[in-house]
Scaffold this active site. Structure first.
Site, PDB file in Angstrom:
ATOM      1  CB  CYS A   2     115.899 105.663  16.708  1.00  0.00           C
ATOM      2  SG  CYS A   2     114.308 106.421  16.440  1.00  0.00           S
ATOM      3  NE  ARG A  27     118.850 100.725  19.555  1.00  0.00           N
ATOM      4  CZ  ARG A  27     119.550 101.250  20.543  1.00  0.00           C
ATOM      5  NH1 ARG A  27     120.473 100.536  21.139  1.00  0.00           N
ATOM      6  NH2 ARG A  27     119.349 102.484  20.933  1.00  0.00           N
ATOM      7  CD1 TRP A  74     109.831 101.418  18.485  1.00  0.00           C
ATOM      8  CD2 TRP A  74     109.762 103.317  19.670  1.00  0.00           C
ATOM      9  NE1 TRP A  74     108.952 101.242  19.523  1.00  0.00           N
ATOM     10  CE2 TRP A  74     108.890 102.390  20.268  1.00  0.00           C
ATOM     11  CE3 TRP A  74     109.879 104.578  20.246  1.00  0.00           C
ATOM     12  CZ2 TRP A  74     108.147 102.675  21.410  1.00  0.00           C
ATOM     13  CZ3 TRP A  74     109.133 104.868  21.380  1.00  0.00           C
ATOM     14  CH2 TRP A  74     108.280 103.916  21.943  1.00  0.00           C
ATOM     15  CG  ASN A  98     118.262 107.073  19.402  1.00  0.00           C
ATOM     16  OD1 ASN A  98     117.109 107.228  19.781  1.00  0.00           O
ATOM     17  ND2 ASN A  98     119.120 106.317  20.052  1.00  0.00           N
ATOM     18  N   GLY A  99     116.500 109.963  19.431  1.00  0.00           N
ATOM     19  CA  GLY A  99     116.247 110.863  20.557  1.00  0.00           C
ATOM     20  C   GLY A  99     115.030 111.727  20.268  1.00  0.00           C
ATOM     21  CD  GLU A 479     110.186  89.794  34.340  1.00  0.00           C
ATOM     22  OE1 GLU A 479     109.750  90.937  34.557  1.00  0.00           O
ATOM     23  OE2 GLU A 479     110.825  89.506  33.309  1.00  0.00           O
ATOM     24  CE  LYS A 483     109.729  89.129  29.966  1.00  0.00           C
ATOM     25  NZ  LYS A 483     110.453  90.002  30.789  1.00  0.00           N
ATOM     26  CD  GLU A 486     107.992  92.472  28.221  1.00  0.00           C
ATOM     27  OE1 GLU A 486     108.649  93.510  28.267  1.00  0.00           O
ATOM     28  OE2 GLU A 486     108.451  91.369  28.582  1.00  0.00           O
ATOM     29  CG  HIS A 502      91.163  92.228  49.503  1.00  0.00           C
ATOM     30  ND1 HIS A 502      90.233  92.484  50.492  1.00  0.00           N
ATOM     31  CD2 HIS A 502      92.186  91.577  50.113  1.00  0.00           C
ATOM     32  CE1 HIS A 502      90.689  92.033  51.655  1.00  0.00           C
ATOM     33  NE2 HIS A 502      91.870  91.473  51.443  1.00  0.00           N
ATOM     34  CE  LYS A 601     117.115  93.654  25.537  1.00  0.00           C
ATOM     35  NZ  LYS A 601     116.377  92.814  26.482  1.00  0.00           N
TER      36      LYS A 601
HETATM   37  C1  G6P Z   1     112.092  98.093  27.937  1.00  0.00           C
HETATM   38  C2  G6P Z   1     112.327  96.629  27.619  1.00  0.00           C
HETATM   39  C3  G6P Z   1     112.176  95.801  28.899  1.00  0.00           C
HETATM   40  C4  G6P Z   1     113.095  96.326  29.980  1.00  0.00           C
HETATM   41  C5  G6P Z   1     112.884  97.821  30.229  1.00  0.00           C
HETATM   42  C6  G6P Z   1     113.975  98.400  31.121  1.00  0.00           C
HETATM   43  O1  G6P Z   1     110.764  98.294  28.261  1.00  0.00           O
HETATM   44  O2  G6P Z   1     111.423  96.173  26.642  1.00  0.00           O
HETATM   45  O3  G6P Z   1     112.489  94.454  28.624  1.00  0.00           O
HETATM   46  O4  G6P Z   1     112.887  95.628  31.157  1.00  0.00           O
HETATM   47  O5  G6P Z   1     112.948  98.538  28.998  1.00  0.00           O
HETATM   48  O6  G6P Z   1     115.194  98.308  30.443  1.00  0.00           O
HETATM   49  P1  G6P Z   1     116.607  98.321  31.129  1.00  0.00           P
HETATM   50  O7  G6P Z   1     117.573  98.215  29.983  1.00  0.00           O
HETATM   51  O8  G6P Z   1     116.722  99.635  31.842  1.00  0.00           O
HETATM   52  O9  G6P Z   1     116.685  97.185  32.066  1.00  0.00           O
END
Ligand code: G6P
Length: 606
Positions: A2, A27, A74, A98-99, A479, A483, A486, A502, A601
């Site tokens: 949010c 976000r 959200w 938000n929260g 990573e 990507k 995601e 394995h 985000k």
């Molecule tokens: C969310 C984002 C990711 C990010 C993660 C940790 O899942 O979508 O891209 O890596 O949070 O966020 P931070 O701000 O703590 O690095």
């Protein structure tokens, strides 16, 4: 997650708030809403979907007034719908939140017994009900908000307005909120990029702060009404930095910004000639006593920790334990008072990482944050902070934050190595010489982006990808696979190449393409054997390595050559083509690259 914005000034609030909501879109959200104080009452509009849907619904309507609140939601409690979207209005009280209110069911039950009826499925709706309850009992607006807040358990940033009142009240506990101080205006926002085009002077609120904006003035109190002083800070980010600058997506812009982001993260910290690294205001305790280092984070930042572990253990010979923050906070790890705990977060607002930091502080240990957002909760509440100067990262999928985090780990490794006497000036100088070459190397990789786009377009129809890497490049492939998942929604899994036999080898056939990251280090030959095993089973192979291999080239489907660097820095280079590959697949598949479905985000709830 949010996002909240509020405006209290002299101009029309509607357009300013919609613009700020657009800047908060990154976000992640599923519905949006706005409330404007107009002719003695607060007028509301809400829509499921995008901010543009909300704008289409209100652009021709009469929404005039110079005070207002707006929100992107959200969903946590209650499906995404207009009914559950914020603002929530009860009687003459309007709230955005938000929260998560953890005791909302209990509060709702008791409010229902008082005869109150609820129209949404949200936890938020209890807040305006509580405020109205206290107003009915004779409290004034400010006191009613304070009393209501005292009843809430959980996390919140809220904005509140009342019909017929010029006062806006905001408050925060464990969810981010700041006040923007402009000329003849105040704004509230979940983060700075939302309002950076109007001001770069901010007050970063602390937990239990209540902000009262009225009659062109602003004051802050605690939950008992006692005045609190907070400093106004200036941030260097500009509005243009938070815009796309001609790129189709923020993510692509941020991938291409990596040479600059890295350069800025190094500036002022490396002294190549002296063989030294300098960090200001770290106030580290006696580093010679450190027996163990912990690295704790979520998501991409956690992958940076895995790389940090590899380079720290190899060079400092100190054991490093890495932990996912949501696990760390509940597993009661065995911490020693001299351990160093490093928490990594782009946003500095990730709820689990903040909770992990609090656990560590409770046990009396020193905490060091690696963070990108100035004034964020993690950066303020840790004992020390090293900022990655990546600039605002807007795309939900993290890119430049990751590479700058690794560069900070590298500099910190050199810094600690020198302090502990395991590295001398010459060692540090040699390492810094390599570090300084990285922006140039990344620029070279980016120049070959067309080759990656070609591979991406030709292979985006596959439903699954397997990523393989070893040593410091195992986290790189974790990573890279993250990507792809995601943003393109293609299933991708990453394995340490030696583990292939394995289990994952059972998956390999002509429908399982394999992405291999393997610079020519001590395990290259072994990885080549894994590649042979894949080829025998008709799997397609895309090899990312650091010099052209005439033996392997004819056997694999494509070889992409990455510039050579030292072991510790390889991930900063090898992740770039993987970021590009994920981006181009997603872009050609037509997904919402910057705001992928279901993702946020900044994950400000547990
Ligand atoms: C969310 C984002 C990711 C990010 C993660 C940790 O899942 O979508 O891209 O890596 O949070 O966020 P931070 O701000 O703590 O690095």
């Amino acid at each position: 997650m949010c996002g909240i914005v509020g405006y209290h000034g002299r101009e029309g609030a509607r357009d300013i708030l919609i613009d700020a909501l657009r800047r908060l879109e990154y976000r992640g959200y599923d519905s949006a809403g706005i409330a404007i104080s107009q002719d003695g009452s607060v007028k509301i509009a809400r829509k499921q979907g995008k901010v543009s849907d909300l704008w289409n619904a209100i652009c021709n309507e009469n929404f005039e007034g110079s005070m207002g609140l707006a929100h992107t939601r959200w969903a946590t409690h209650g499906v995404p719908s207009e009914r559950n979207a914020h603002p929530h209005k009860v009687g003459d009280i309007t709230v955005v939140h938000n929260g998560i209110i953890e005791n909302y069911l209990e509060l709702k039950e008791s409010l229902k017994q008082d005869g109150r009826t609820f129209v949404s499925d949200t936890d938020t709706e209890v807040i305006p009900h509580l405020i109205v309850n206290y107003l009915d009992k004779g409290s004034d607006f400010e006191e009613a908000v304070r009393l209501a807040l005292k009843r809430l358990k959980g996390s919140y940033a809220i904005g509140v307005m009342r019909d017929g009142s010029d006062t806006m009240i905001a408050a925060k506990k464990e969810s981010p909120l700041l006040v923007g101080v402009g000329k003849d205006e105040f704004m509230i926002a979940s983060d700075a990029p939302a309002i950076i085009n109007r001001t770069n002077s901010f007050i970063f609120l602390e937990d239990n702060d209540i902000v009262i904006i009225t009659n062109g003035e602003m004051r802050i109190t605690d939950f008992d009404g006692a005045a609190v002083n907070r400093e106004i800070k200036t941030v260097q980010w500009t509005g243009a930095m938070a815009e796309k600058g001609g790129y189709r997506h923020f993510m692509l812009k941020e991938i291409f910004e990596q040479p600059r982001a890295l350069t800025e993260t190094l500036i002022g910290r490396i002294r190549e000639e002296e063989g030294d690294v300098v960090f200001e205001d770290l106030n580290l305790p006696d580093v010679s006593k450190i027996r163990k280092i912990w690295m704790v984070a979520c998501g991409t930042s956690y992958h940076a920790c895995l790389i940090g572990k590899n380079m720290f253990e190899a060079n400092l010979r100190i054991p490093v334990e890495t932990d996912i923050a949501s696990e760390f906070r509940y597993r009661d790890p065995i911490l020693d008072k001299d351990d160093l705990v490093i928490l990594v977060s782009q946003s500095g607002e990730t709820a689990d990482t903040i909770a992990a930091m609090k656990e560590v502080k409770k046990k009396g240990l020193y905490t060091l944050a690696i963070c990108n957002v100035l004034g964020s909760t993690l950066s303020r509440d840790s004992h020390g902070v090293i900022y990655t100067h990546a600039g605002p990262e807007i795309g939900v999928a993290s890119t430049k934050a990751f590479t700058t985090q690794i560069s900070v780990f590298f500099m910190l490794m050199l810094y600690l190595g020198k302090l502990r006497g395991v590295l001398d000036g010459d060692d540090v100088r040699r390492h810094l010489t390599e570090l300084k070459k990285l922006p140039h190397h990344i620029t070279a990789i980016l120049k070959s982006s067309a080759a990656i786009e070609e591979i991406a377009q030709a292979n985006m129809h596959y439903g699954h990808f397997l990523y393989l890497g070893r040593g410091i490049n195992f986290p790189t492939v974790l990573e890279g696979a993250l990507k792809l998942k995601e943003i393109s929604y293609i299933h991708a899994e990453a394995y340490a190449a030696g583990e292939m036999k394995h289990g994952p080898i059972a998956l390999i056939d002509e429908n399982m393409p394999i992405v291999v990251v393997s610079p020519k280090d001590q395990t290259y030959k072994k990885t080549c054997s894994n590649i042979e095993e894949v080829i025998t089973r008709r799997g397609k192979v895309f090899l990312f390595t650091d010099s052209f291999d005439h033996d392997m080239a004819p056997k694999v489907n494509a070889v992409f050559v990455i510039p050579e660097t030292i072991y510790e820095l390889q991930p900063i280079l090898s992740i770039v083509p993987l970021q590009l590959m994920a981006y181009y697949m997603a872009n050609h598949l037509g997904t919402d690259v910057d705001q992928p479905r279901n993702l946020a985000k900044s994950v400000t709830v547990e």
